[in-house]
Design a protein around this motif. Structure first.
Motif, PDB file in Angstrom:
ATOM      1  N   ILE A 114      29.954  30.064  36.740  1.00  0.00           N
ATOM      2  CA  ILE A 114      28.539  30.356  37.015  1.00  0.00           C
ATOM      3  C   ILE A 114      28.463  30.754  38.487  1.00  0.00           C
ATOM      4  O   ILE A 114      29.122  30.185  39.338  1.00  0.00           O
ATOM      5  N   GLY A 155      33.590  41.554  42.391  1.00  0.00           N
ATOM      6  CA  GLY A 155      34.462  40.416  42.082  1.00  0.00           C
ATOM      7  C   GLY A 155      33.832  39.557  40.995  1.00  0.00           C
ATOM      8  O   GLY A 155      34.497  39.134  40.036  1.00  0.00           O
ATOM      9  N   TYR A 195      34.038  41.317  37.718  1.00  0.00           N
ATOM     10  CA  TYR A 195      35.390  41.301  37.161  1.00  0.00           C
ATOM     11  C   TYR A 195      35.617  40.013  36.345  1.00  0.00           C
ATOM     12  O   TYR A 195      36.109  40.072  35.211  1.00  0.00           O
ATOM     13  N   ASP A 221      24.800  29.141  39.514  1.00  0.00           N
ATOM     14  CA  ASP A 221      25.063  27.840  40.135  1.00  0.00           C
ATOM     15  C   ASP A 221      24.052  27.738  41.272  1.00  0.00           C
ATOM     16  O   ASP A 221      24.168  28.440  42.274  1.00  0.00           O
ATOM     17  N   TRP A 235      29.718  20.626  42.804  1.00  0.00           N
ATOM     18  CA  TRP A 235      30.771  21.053  41.885  1.00  0.00           C
ATOM     19  C   TRP A 235      30.764  20.251  40.581  1.00  0.00           C
ATOM     20  O   TRP A 235      31.063  20.796  39.516  1.00  0.00           O
ATOM     21  N   GLY A 276      38.313  32.688  38.922  1.00  0.00           N
ATOM     22  CA  GLY A 276      39.064  33.308  40.005  1.00  0.00           C
ATOM     23  C   GLY A 276      40.005  32.287  40.633  1.00  0.00           C
ATOM     24  O   GLY A 276      39.771  31.075  40.523  1.00  0.00           O
ATOM     25  N   HIS A 280      42.305  34.711  37.428  1.00  0.00           N
ATOM     26  CA  HIS A 280      42.530  36.065  37.954  1.00  0.00           C
ATOM     27  C   HIS A 280      42.537  36.045  39.471  1.00  0.00           C
ATOM     28  O   HIS A 280      42.029  35.113  40.108  1.00  0.00           O
ATOM     29  N   SER A 281      43.106  37.087  40.040  1.00  0.00           N
ATOM     30  CA  SER A 281      43.170  37.197  41.500  1.00  0.00           C
ATOM     31  C   SER A 281      41.948  37.965  42.002  1.00  0.00           C
ATOM     32  O   SER A 281      41.001  38.164  41.248  1.00  0.00           O
ATOM     33  N   MET A 290      36.647  41.349  50.734  1.00  0.00           N
ATOM     34  CA  MET A 290      35.243  41.790  50.684  1.00  0.00           C
ATOM     35  C   MET A 290      34.393  40.772  51.429  1.00  0.00           C
ATOM     36  O   MET A 290      34.491  39.583  51.146  1.00  0.00           O
TER      37      MET A 290
HETATM   38  N1  MSP Z   1      29.696  28.758  41.708  1.00  0.00           N
HETATM   39  C1  MSP Z   1      31.107  28.745  41.765  1.00  0.00           C
HETATM   40  C2  MSP Z   1      31.705  28.619  40.383  1.00  0.00           C
HETATM   41  C3  MSP Z   1      31.267  27.405  39.618  1.00  0.00           C
HETATM   42  S1  MSP Z   1      31.902  27.415  38.002  1.00  0.00           S
HETATM   43  C4  MSP Z   1      31.600  25.902  37.444  1.00  0.00           C
HETATM   44  C5  MSP Z   1      31.617  30.034  42.401  1.00  0.00           C
HETATM   45  N2  MSP Z   1      30.780  31.060  42.395  1.00  0.00           N
HETATM   46  S2  MSP Z   1      31.065  32.477  43.072  1.00  0.00           S
HETATM   47  O1  MSP Z   1      29.876  33.230  42.859  1.00  0.00           O
HETATM   48  O2  MSP Z   1      31.485  32.311  44.418  1.00  0.00           O
HETATM   49  O3  MSP Z   1      32.288  33.117  42.324  1.00  0.00           O
HETATM   50  C6  MSP Z   1      32.247  33.405  40.952  1.00  0.00           C
HETATM   51  C7  MSP Z   1      33.493  34.127  40.519  1.00  0.00           C
HETATM   52  O4  MSP Z   1      33.630  35.352  41.221  1.00  0.00           O
HETATM   53  C8  MSP Z   1      34.786  33.339  40.755  1.00  0.00           C
HETATM   54  O5  MSP Z   1      35.610  33.432  39.622  1.00  0.00           O
HETATM   55  C9  MSP Z   1      35.419  34.061  41.904  1.00  0.00           C
HETATM   56  O6  MSP Z   1      36.817  33.979  41.896  1.00  0.00           O
HETATM   57  C10 MSP Z   1      34.973  35.474  41.613  1.00  0.00           C
HETATM   58  N3  MSP Z   1      35.121  36.294  42.799  1.00  0.00           N
HETATM   59  C11 MSP Z   1      34.475  36.173  43.990  1.00  0.00           C
HETATM   60  N4  MSP Z   1      34.997  37.097  44.836  1.00  0.00           N
HETATM   61  C12 MSP Z   1      35.967  37.817  44.231  1.00  0.00           C
HETATM   62  C13 MSP Z   1      36.722  38.938  44.545  1.00  0.00           C
HETATM   63  N5  MSP Z   1      36.695  39.504  45.723  1.00  0.00           N
HETATM   64  N6  MSP Z   1      37.504  39.474  43.568  1.00  0.00           N
HETATM   65  C14 MSP Z   1      37.532  38.969  42.299  1.00  0.00           C
HETATM   66  N7  MSP Z   1      36.818  37.914  41.973  1.00  0.00           N
HETATM   67  C15 MSP Z   1      36.152  37.211  42.946  1.00  0.00           C
HETATM   68  O7  MSP Z   1      32.739  30.050  42.839  1.00  0.00           O
END
Ligand code: MSP
Length: 608
Positions: free
Chosen positions: A67, A77, A80, A107, A293, A322, A351-352, A361
């Protein structure tokens, strides 16, 4: 959490607020989920939950995206993560697998959101409302076929979190302790000294930052509830040893095993309410707020009706995450679940990251790529195709505009679109039908190297149809192994082989007036359309709109688009082909228009 702090907080240490001793004086839980030790018996549920069917074709599965933090607009990202989960979900449907759900959401609690709202001059609920709807729109726009969108500010979710907390507390997994350490707000977690480095802040004062993300950390000291994570080190190791597929790709599985060889200190799972108001209060202790979390992870349970109906789905769950949030999902979450009397998720698919021109970014670098702009520029399917074709979960991938244009033009517009165009052109197929296959031109052979004098197909043709015949299984295996990019690579390879097949036999040179030539011409087109039907079917999870147009052009009915109907070249195997002789669908023009190269689409700050 630095080593010294960890020692002070360990349930074994006689520090400030000693945790309630576990029976037998051991910090280890006595009874764990699934036959190992677990803490105390949990409160009974009013109705025993139905279990998820563990195996077989009717097996249920909940797929989830993380989320998304509601502190800023979506970027590629985020998209993806969601597209990977969406493609897996769609591929399951294609296979006719059992009931499936795809969950996503926002979230919305925590210091990060509280601070972002203050900085934007708004309240947290207002900010969340705005950002959550942006994520909802972006995912809908990108054709992510989610079935559930959870917002952690929703009452049903908050109720589930409170219940989950109660289960942890009743099981003896929580204790109150004095906690101190370096807190990183953007990552919403404490970091050990080993993950920090010295830096200078904007005013030139020395400060500490996270080694991995460069975000500043602040020393935090407060009374918190602690979760006995240390007690789950062995159960977690056993879970992973028994389930080598639990975390994919394999290097991430190894990374988690490695973490579990190191010290695993207990985890602070609440914050003082005076510092963090934007969150769910700890049940029966309103001076504390539940750690964001714990709150966020429970979304995977609240979405399936925890604590009443989750048993219909849990633990048939696959989380797509991620690499930055791997520890939360592969260490904290399974331990929390075990402590609450539940099984860990079945799989965690990691995933990366996407970088942009080789750089991370970030808002400060101004290189954040806006998914709305990308979709506007490259189309929904073009952009979905690019991210899934070029994204390799094992390693970081670099985004640049020219690459999108090049990949999409060469593979979707030229190779796939060109093939459809050539094989359905009126000049070559004036009757606009799915023509007949001739066994005399393409006789069945046991060994394709022995084809001399048997028909018109060459050894190369036999080899090519064999590779298309094996494609659905190959693609299914790659989806199962979380290697969607490899599935696409195989499909493209076959599309190119089909173009070569068509080119090699120059059907436009064949004389339609000669019955023998006509048979061969029809066979060439039949084989080509059969291949296109396979590609259209297999590409549905990745480029749903284009696949729909392709299949409609081939007159493949909606109920004929699943894998069970995908009998390729039935006539070659002596079976009847339901498509033979069928009128093709209307020609709606070019399948995929070539993209123009233009400026890189970045996020504009006004979006928030
Ligand atoms: N809120 C938490 C997740 C809680 S799940 C119980 C969070 N949110 S986030 O918005 O920061 O990230 C969400 C997703 O986006 C994650 O899987 C993260 O790895 C992905 N990405 C954020 N930046 C990214 C890139 N630059 N490239 C690919 N995915 C990336 O973490």
């Amino acid at each position: 959490i630095c080593g010294a702090c960890a020692a002070a907080r360990s349930p074994l240490a006689a520090a400030a607020a000693p945790p309630p001793a576990l029976p037998g004086g051991s910090p280890l839980p006595r009874r764990l989920y699934g036959g190992a030790a677990m803490l105390r018996p949990l409160r009974r549920l009013s109705r025993p939950p139905r279990r998820a069917a563990a195996t077989g074709p009717g097996r249920r599965l909940l797929l989830s995206t993380p989320i998304f933090y509601a502190n800023g607009p979506p970027h590629i990202g985020h998209l993806y993560s969601a597209l990977l989960a969406d493609a897996l979900h769609r591929h399951r449907r294609l296979r006719g697998a059992g009931p499936g759900r795809l969950s996503t959401g926002t979230d919305e609690h925590g210091l990060k959101i509280q601070q972002a709202a203050a900085a934007a001059g708004t309240s947290p609920p207002e900010l969340c409302e705005r950002v959550s709807s942006l994520f909802h729109q972006a995912l809908t726009h990108a054709a992510v076929s989610f079935t559930d969108f959870t917002r952690t500010s929703e009452p049903r979710h908050q109720r589930a979190v409170r219940y989950f907390w109660g289960a942890l507390r009743d099981g003896g997994a929580l204790y109150k302790g004095s906690y101190e350490g370096w807190y990183c707000t953007p990552e919403e977690c404490f970091l050990p000294e080993s993950q920090l480095t010295e830096h200078r802040d904007a005013q030139g004062r020395p400060c500490k930052v996270s080694l991995e993300t460069g975000h500043q950390v602040h020393w935090t000291k407060e009374e918190n509830y602690m979760f006995r994570l240390s007690a789950f080190q062995d159960p977690l190791r056993k879970w992973l040893r028994d389930n080598p597929q639990a975390i994919s790709p394999h290097p991430f599985y190894q990374r988690v095993l490695h973490w579990l060889e190191e010290d695993l200190p207990d985890l602070s799972v609440s914050r003082e309410r005076s510092r963090l108001q934007w969150g769910i209060p700890v049940p029966s202790d309103s001076t504390q707020t539940i750690y964001v979390w714990v709150d966020a992870l429970v979304n995977y349970l609240s979405v399936v009706g925890y604590p009443e109906t989750h048993g219909e789905w849990w633990p048939a769950v696959h989380h797509v995450v991620g690499k930055d949030i791997l520890k939360f999902h592969a260490v904290y979450w399974p331990a929390l679940l075990m402590a609450a009397g539940l099984a860990p998720p079945e799989r965690i698919l990691v995933h990366s990251h996407w970088t942009v021109h080789g750089q991370k970014m970030s808002k400060s670098l101004g290189n954040v790529i806006d998914p709305f702009a990308c979709i506007g520029q490259y189309t929904v399917d073009g952009f979905r195709y690019f991210l899934l074709r070029q994204g390799v979960p094992e390693r970081d991938c670099d985004y640049y505009d020219e690459k999108v244009v090049k990949v999409v033009n060469s593979e979707l517009a030229d190779a796939l679109g060109g093939l459809l165009n050539r094989s359905t052109a009126l000049s070559i197929n004036p009757s606009n039908t799915y023509p007949c296959f001739s066994e005399s031109c393409f006789p069945k052979v046991l060994d394709y190297r022995e084809t001399k004098g048997m028909g018109r197909a060459s050894a190369e043709d036999y080899e090519f149809v064999a590779s298309v015949a094996s494609l659905p299984l190959q693609v299914a295996n790659y989806f199962e192994g979380f290697q969607i990019y490899k599935a696409l690579e195989c499909i493209v390879l076959c599309v190119r082989q089909t173009n070569s097949f068509f080119q090699r036999h120059r059907p436009w040179k064949l004389n339609r007036k000669d019955p023998a030539e006509q048979l061969w011409l029809d066979t060439i087109i039949h084989v080509t359309l059969e291949c296109l039907r396979v590609y259209g079917t297999l590409l549905q999870p990745v480029i749903p709109h284009t696949a729909d147009r392709l299949l409609s052009r081939l007159a493949v009915e909606p109920e004929e688009r699943g894998l069970s109907s995908l009998t390729f070249l039935a006539r070659y195997n002596g079976k009847s082909c339901p498509f033979e002789g069928r009128q093709l669908g209307p020609d709606t023009g070019i399948l995929f228009h070539r993209l123009e190269k233009s400026r890189q689409p970045q996020i504009e700050t006004k979006k928030l």
